[in-house]
Design a protein around this motif. Structure first.
Motif, short mmCIF file in Angstrom:
data_model
loop_
_atom_site.label_atom_id
_atom_site.label_comp_id
_atom_site.label_asym_id
_atom_site.label_seq_id
_atom_site.Cartn_x
_atom_site.Cartn_y
_atom_site.Cartn_z
N LYS A 741 0.86 -1.19 0.00
CA LYS A 741 0.00 0.00 0.00
C LYS A 741 0.90 1.24 0.00
N PRO A 742 0.52 2.28 -0.74
CA PRO A 742 1.43 3.42 -0.92
C PRO A 742 1.77 4.18 0.34
N LEU A 743 0.80 4.34 1.26
CA LEU A 743 1.04 5.13 2.46
C LEU A 743 1.56 4.28 3.60
N ALA A 744 2.34 4.89 4.46
CA ALA A 744 2.68 4.28 5.74
C ALA A 744 1.56 4.55 6.72
N ALA A 745 1.48 3.75 7.77
CA ALA A 745 0.44 3.93 8.78
C ALA A 745 0.99 3.56 10.14
N LEU A 746 0.45 4.21 11.17
CA LEU A 746 0.84 3.94 12.55
C LEU A 746 -0.38 3.63 13.38
N HIS A 747 -0.31 2.58 14.19
CA HIS A 747 -1.32 2.28 15.21
C HIS A 747 -0.56 2.21 16.53
N LEU A 748 -0.83 3.19 17.40
CA LEU A 748 -0.14 3.29 18.68
C LEU A 748 -1.14 2.99 19.79
N GLY A 749 -0.74 2.11 20.71
CA GLY A 749 -1.58 1.82 21.87
C GLY A 749 -0.86 2.15 23.15
N LEU A 750 -1.59 2.67 24.13
CA LEU A 750 -1.03 3.06 25.42
C LEU A 750 -1.95 2.55 26.52
N GLY A 751 -1.37 2.23 27.66
CA GLY A 751 -2.20 1.76 28.75
C GLY A 751 -1.51 0.66 29.55
N PRO A 752 -2.28 -0.34 29.98
CA PRO A 752 -3.69 -0.61 29.65
C PRO A 752 -4.65 0.34 30.36
N THR A 753 -5.84 0.44 29.77
CA THR A 753 -6.91 1.24 30.34
C THR A 753 -7.95 0.30 30.96
N PRO A 754 -8.78 0.78 31.86
CA PRO A 754 -9.72 -0.11 32.55
C PRO A 754 -10.91 -0.52 31.68
N ALA A 755 -11.69 -1.44 32.22
CA ALA A 755 -12.87 -1.96 31.53
C ALA A 755 -13.95 -0.88 31.41
N ARG A 756 -14.96 -1.18 30.60
CA ARG A 756 -15.99 -0.20 30.27
C ARG A 756 -16.72 0.35 31.49
N HIS A 757 -16.94 -0.46 32.51
CA HIS A 757 -17.75 -0.01 33.64
C HIS A 757 -16.99 0.91 34.59
N HIS A 758 -15.70 1.04 34.40
CA HIS A 758 -14.86 1.80 35.32
C HIS A 758 -15.17 3.29 35.22
N GLY A 759 -15.01 4.00 36.33
CA GLY A 759 -15.30 5.42 36.36
C GLY A 759 -14.41 6.25 35.45
N ASP A 760 -13.19 5.76 35.15
CA ASP A 760 -12.28 6.51 34.29
C ASP A 760 -12.67 6.44 32.81
N ARG A 904 1.05 5.60 28.68
CA ARG A 904 2.36 5.02 28.97
C ARG A 904 2.43 3.66 28.30
N ASN A 905 3.59 3.01 28.45
CA ASN A 905 3.75 1.62 28.00
C ASN A 905 3.36 1.46 26.52
N PRO A 906 4.00 2.20 25.62
CA PRO A 906 3.55 2.20 24.22
C PRO A 906 3.82 0.90 23.48
N VAL A 907 2.85 0.52 22.70
CA VAL A 907 3.01 -0.55 21.71
C VAL A 907 2.74 0.10 20.35
N ALA A 908 3.73 0.09 19.47
CA ALA A 908 3.62 0.77 18.18
C ALA A 908 3.68 -0.24 17.04
N VAL A 909 2.75 -0.16 16.14
CA VAL A 909 2.73 -1.00 14.93
C VAL A 909 2.78 -0.08 13.72
N VAL A 910 3.70 -0.36 12.82
CA VAL A 910 3.89 0.48 11.64
C VAL A 910 3.75 -0.38 10.40
N LEU A 911 2.93 0.09 9.48
CA LEU A 911 2.74 -0.52 8.17
C LEU A 911 3.37 0.43 7.16
N ALA A 912 4.25 -0.05 6.29
CA ALA A 912 4.95 0.85 5.38
C ALA A 912 5.26 0.15 4.06
N PRO A 913 5.40 0.93 2.97
CA PRO A 913 5.69 0.32 1.67
C PRO A 913 7.14 -0.15 1.52
#
Length: 935
Positions: A741-760, A904-913
């Motif tokens: 694919k012509p473009l590069a792409a980044l998917h960055l995740g940080l956390g972990p974050t709490p479950a849906r019911h959590h106040g945050d 915090r605690n980054p997980v980075a995934v990069v898709l590139a040509p």
């Protein structure tokens, strides 16, 4: 009757310098007299023509406290005159949407949009450019004023023009990796020789790059005039007040002479035609098409019905014969694309299972058989019912209704065209449908478009203009009238008596069956429809370790037959009602969702109960469905968003049930048996872990009776209890993958974050809006709004469910700008952790979150699903109110604390040509890693 446009809506900012302004910036005072001509009036709608021939529509829709304000300009790519093929309309769309005007800066427009909590965007098609602002009803006047300002007083600032041209270059690159866009572009070329519809809406790269500011200014002056626009406001508003406001704002904007346009008359095709291309796909795609007729012309309605009979739905001819019996395709669809500006085409699209030629021949054989043998009265009745149901159930959202009204007026001059269409279609006979098919679907005019998987190492190049297939100069020409004068006459002539539908909405109530099934009932008379949905705990979280995909396969199989109905009988019954019923599986739940006409509630409840409680899992049907599921899994790499999302889940959730999406893994699905699916489904089925929601134009007492009769037999608990799996904190990871694919792409995740019911959860939603809301969020401003347009698509979001989630950032960029875009992203994320956000930014983000709560929960199905999931996630029916209270209570300190805690605690995934330097990515992530060597 399907309008085709270039697939995604283009987004951007708009246009024109002080000397370019179409009207003076000063708004007339409220006391100034305002005149207009009423074209149509009913208790809930007012349509008027202003003296400058601007058409204004104000429609009251009291279902939710929201409003959608839209402006439609009849200046799509086919109207670009000497610039056709340059993408000028699309470029203007980017510039005019929230761009600098003679009355306010781009930054000020963005500030106001943020304070309104608005959702805004724009899109360009072949024949129009549309702009919208969706917000809560108290901000209706501000939305109207902003849209008017962009249209009337826009400036084409040189720096904004340069930036948006860079953004559109990213869109060119993104489109070259988008199979749908490539297929549509090939279709335009093979369908039209002389008509400007042969050219892509975005333009050709070489022509686009030549555009100068003077050309943009001239085109803006020429086409962005009141008598070439339609202004629509729909929502919880006073229709007369809205019309008066638009009239005041536009009072001094004069009508202008529009260009005298004409299109070459497209000659009949001289024979069969072919076009072929490559894309980053796993399996070939095939489109068979025949030239057809215009919108509303003889044959148009008949071809619409023929498309429904041939290839729309599980019971259609092509689905049953070509897909399920012959198994030469994995997906197939038929449709009719007709246009007001010229002749369209009848199309059949298929995802090919094996060879293109065998699939093509099977499809054509079925078409020949239908045209020779005819259609049944049952098939015709089903196709008609589907049209009636679709019209009856439409208009549930302010945005959807506003778009439909504008589309109808621009195309036909009849705001109620869909209703007239549904009425007229009832008189069509089976013989007329077949006769239309014989007249248009002739072998000598067949157009074949194929998209093949790109060979290994193939570079997908951007397209430049090629030599025209034929000279248009020698052809007769058809004059085109775009001035609103003719449309206003049609609107007046189409007026008929309308009565506003009385809307009654009651709070959702809960009752519990003796087996523990919780049932939610809500009455809403907005449309004569009903949504019936049941969710139970499961989904990917119920799949055995390292075997994701079982729950989804079992869910899909439930529509392939029950103890009382075969797959074909089930599909026929659903489609004969004009209803939709779907089964599926997500991250946390397995579900059945149905929408249909309220008068069919008993049959819909019976069908939902049948596929929920009595699916039969026939072996033969599994052999057919399995290949389709495998194809869907393979297709996750066809588009950059699904490809990078799959890679990210593998990195973040490695070893957990969420390590892939609900489709699962190819090797797991290929090895499954029908018996395993039956066991996996029934051992988890239990009333105590399920919620059933019924919302719509219903009698609650009748609903209780129906539900008790059909779901009282549901077992109280499954043989295997639902237990939430363990989730461990992911390791910091960088994953890179080469793609064509012509473009590069980044998917960055940080956390972990709490479950849906959590106040945050509420705090993180506000944080996501502060960072990612378009166009005013920190990330869009940093990556698209400042200097070079580094990215085209950018978002920030929170992934949450029953298990711990993450805070995500997603964008695409030119590979040469990958490091720069990532460094800017990290600066933004680190700044929100260390400095926090200003008071105005915080209020803007809170307003956006609160507005989204209303905007995204207007339709019956959305409300039903939201209420049911709140209960399953451990909350209650008051959760929307509590969520709103938590949002309003968030202060800057709370937002900064959440950013420090979770970014915090980054997980980075990069898709590139091409291969990228992982060490450079690591350095860019330094501040989030706590690395002192970081920037």
């Amino acid at each position: 009757m399907r309008r085709c446009s270039e697939l995604p809506l283009a987004v951007g900012v708009l246009i024109v310098a002080g000397a370019v302004s179409s009207a003076p910036a000063q708004e007339p005072t409220d006391a100034a007299p305002v005149g207009y001509t009423v074209l149509q009036e009913s208790p809930d709608r007012l349509i008027v023509e202003l003296p400058n021939r601007l058409l204004v529509v104000a429609q009251q829709l009291d279902a939710a406290p929201v409003v959608s304000a839209q402006v439609w300009v009849k200046t799509g790519s086919i109207y670009e005159q000497e610039h056709v093929g340059a993408g000028l309309s699309h470029l203007l769309e980017h510039l005019a949407s929230a761009g600098t005007t003679t009355t306010r800066s781009e930054a000020e427009s963005n500030r106001l949009l943020g304070l309104m909590g608005a959702e805004t965007n724009a899109g360009t098609s072949l024949d129009s450019v549309s702009y919208y602002i969706n917000t809560t009803a108290p901000h209706a006047e501000q939305a109207i004023e902003l849209l008017s300002d962009w249209m009337l007083h826009s400036k084409i600032e040189p720096q904004e023009l340069a930036r948006e041209k860079e953004v559109i270059l990213r869109e060119f690159e993104m489109g070259q990796g988008d199979p749908g866009r490539i297929l549509w572009t090939l279709t335009q070329e093979v369908r039209y020789d002389a008509h400007p519809a042969r050219h892509p809406t975005i333009g050709y790269l070489d022509e686009f790059q030549k555009i100068e500011r003077e050309q943009v200014v001239d085109f803006y002056r020429r086409m962005y005039v009141p008598n070439n626009m339609v202004f629509v406001v729909v929502g919880d508003v006073d229709r007369e007040a809205m019309v008066r406001q638009v009239a005041r704002l536009w009072a001094e904007a004069p009508a202008r002479e529009l260009p005298k346009l004409s299109f070459p008359v497209e000659p009949p095709p001289g024979g069969t035609r072919q076009a072929a291309g490559f894309a980053s796909i796993q399996r070939p795609r095939l489109r068979l098409a025949w030239p057809s007729t215009r919108l509303g012309a003889p044959g148009d309605y008949e071809l619409d019905l023929l498309a429904g009979i041939l290839g729309r739905g599980e019971a259609s001819r092509l689905a049953r014969t070509v897909r399920d019996r012959a198994q030469v395709v994995t997906e197939i669809d038929a449709y009719h694309a007709s246009f007001s500006w010229g002749e369209g085409f009848f199309g059949i699209d298929a995802d090919v299972a094996a060879g293109v030629e065998p699939a093509k021949e099977k499809i054509l054989a079925e078409v020949r058989h239908l045209l020779a043998a005819g259609i049944t009265e049952e098939e015709l009745a089903t196709a008609k019912r589907q049209v009636l149901a679709a019209v009856a159930m439409s208009g549930q959202t302010a945005e959807g209704l506003a778009s439909r009204l504008a589309n109808n007026i621009v195309d036909t001059g009849d705001p109620d065209y869909h209703h007239r269409y549904a009425e007229k279609i009832q008189a069509i006979t089976a013989d007329a449908v077949v006769e239309a098919g014989r007249r248009y679907l002739v072998p000598e005019r067949l157009m074949t478009v194929t998209l093949e998987p790109a060979p290994e190492g193939t570079s997908l190049e951007l397209r430049n203009r090629e030599a025209e297939a034929s000279a248009a100069a020698d052809l007769p020409r058809e004059p085109v009238e775009i001035d609103n004068r003719r449309i206003a006459e049609r609107v007046r002539a189409s007026a008929r008596k309308r009565e506003a539908r009385a809307v009654e909405t009651t709070p959702i109530e809960t009752f519990v069956l003796p087996n523990g099934l919780r049932v939610l009932i809500g009455r809403s008379t907005l449309v004569p429809a009903v949504a019936v949905e049941i969710y139970h705990l499961g989904g990917l979280l119920a799949d055995p370790p390292a075997r994701p995909g079982i729950a989804n396969a079992a869910a899909e199989m439930r529509m392939r037959g029950t103890e009382t109905r075969s797959a074909e009988e089930l599909a026929r019954e659903v489609e004969s009602l004009g209803a939709t019923i779907g089964t599926g599986s997500g991250n946390n739940t397995t579900f059945t969702r149905a929408v249909g006409l309220a008068e069919d509630l008993p049959r819909i409840v019976d069908l939902v109960a049948d596929v929920t409680l009595r699916p039969s899992f026939p072996v033969k049907e599994w052999q057919v469905l399995r290949s389709r599921l495998v194809a869907a899994i393979d297709a996750r790499t066809d588009h950059w968003t699904s490809e990078i999302a799959t890679l990210f889940r593998e990195a973040w959730y490695d070893g957990t049930p969420w390590e892939t999406n609900s489709l699962g893994r190819r090797e797991v699905v290929e090895a499954l048996t029908a018996g395993e699916l039956r066991q996996a489904y029934f051992e988890r089925l239990g009333a105590e872990t399920a919620v059933l929601a019924v919302l719509g134009d219903v009698d609650p007492a009748r609903v209780k009776e129906l539900v008790a009769g059909h779901f009282g037999e549901m077992p109280r608990a499954g043989a295997v209890a639902f237990v939430l799996p363990e989730f461990e904190e992911p390791a910091r990871t960088i994953v890179t993958r080469v793609s064509n694919k012509p473009l590069a792409a980044l998917h960055l995740g940080l956390g972990p974050t709490p479950a849906r019911h959590h106040g945050d959860f509420a705090t993180l939603q506000v944080l996501a809006e502060a960072l990612g809301a378009f166009p005013y969020g920190w990330l869009p401003q940093e990556l698209r709004g400042l200097g070079q347009g580094l990215v085209y698509a950018v978002s920030a979001f929170q992934f949450a469910g029953l298990g711990p989630g993450y805070f995500g950032v997603l964008w695409n960029a030119d590979v040469e700008q990958l490091s720069t875009a990532l460094e800017r992203t990290v600066v933004v994320l680190d700044r929100v952790r260390t400095e926090g956000v200003a008071a105005e930014d915080l209020e803007r983000a809170k307003a956006a979150v609160l507005a989204a709560e209303f905007l995204h929960k207007q339709a019956l199905a959305d409300r039903a699903g939201d209420a049911a999931l709140n209960l399953l996630y451990g909350m209650d029916l008051e959760e929307p109110d509590r969520f709103a209270e938590r949002v309003r209570a968030i202060d800057a300190a709370a937002l900064r604390d959440a950013a420090r805690r979770y970014l915090r605690n980054p997980v980075a995934v990069v898709l590139a040509p091409r291969p990228v330097d992982e060490s450079a990515i690591h350095r860019a992530l330094g501040p989030l890693l706590g690395d002192p060597a970081g920037p």
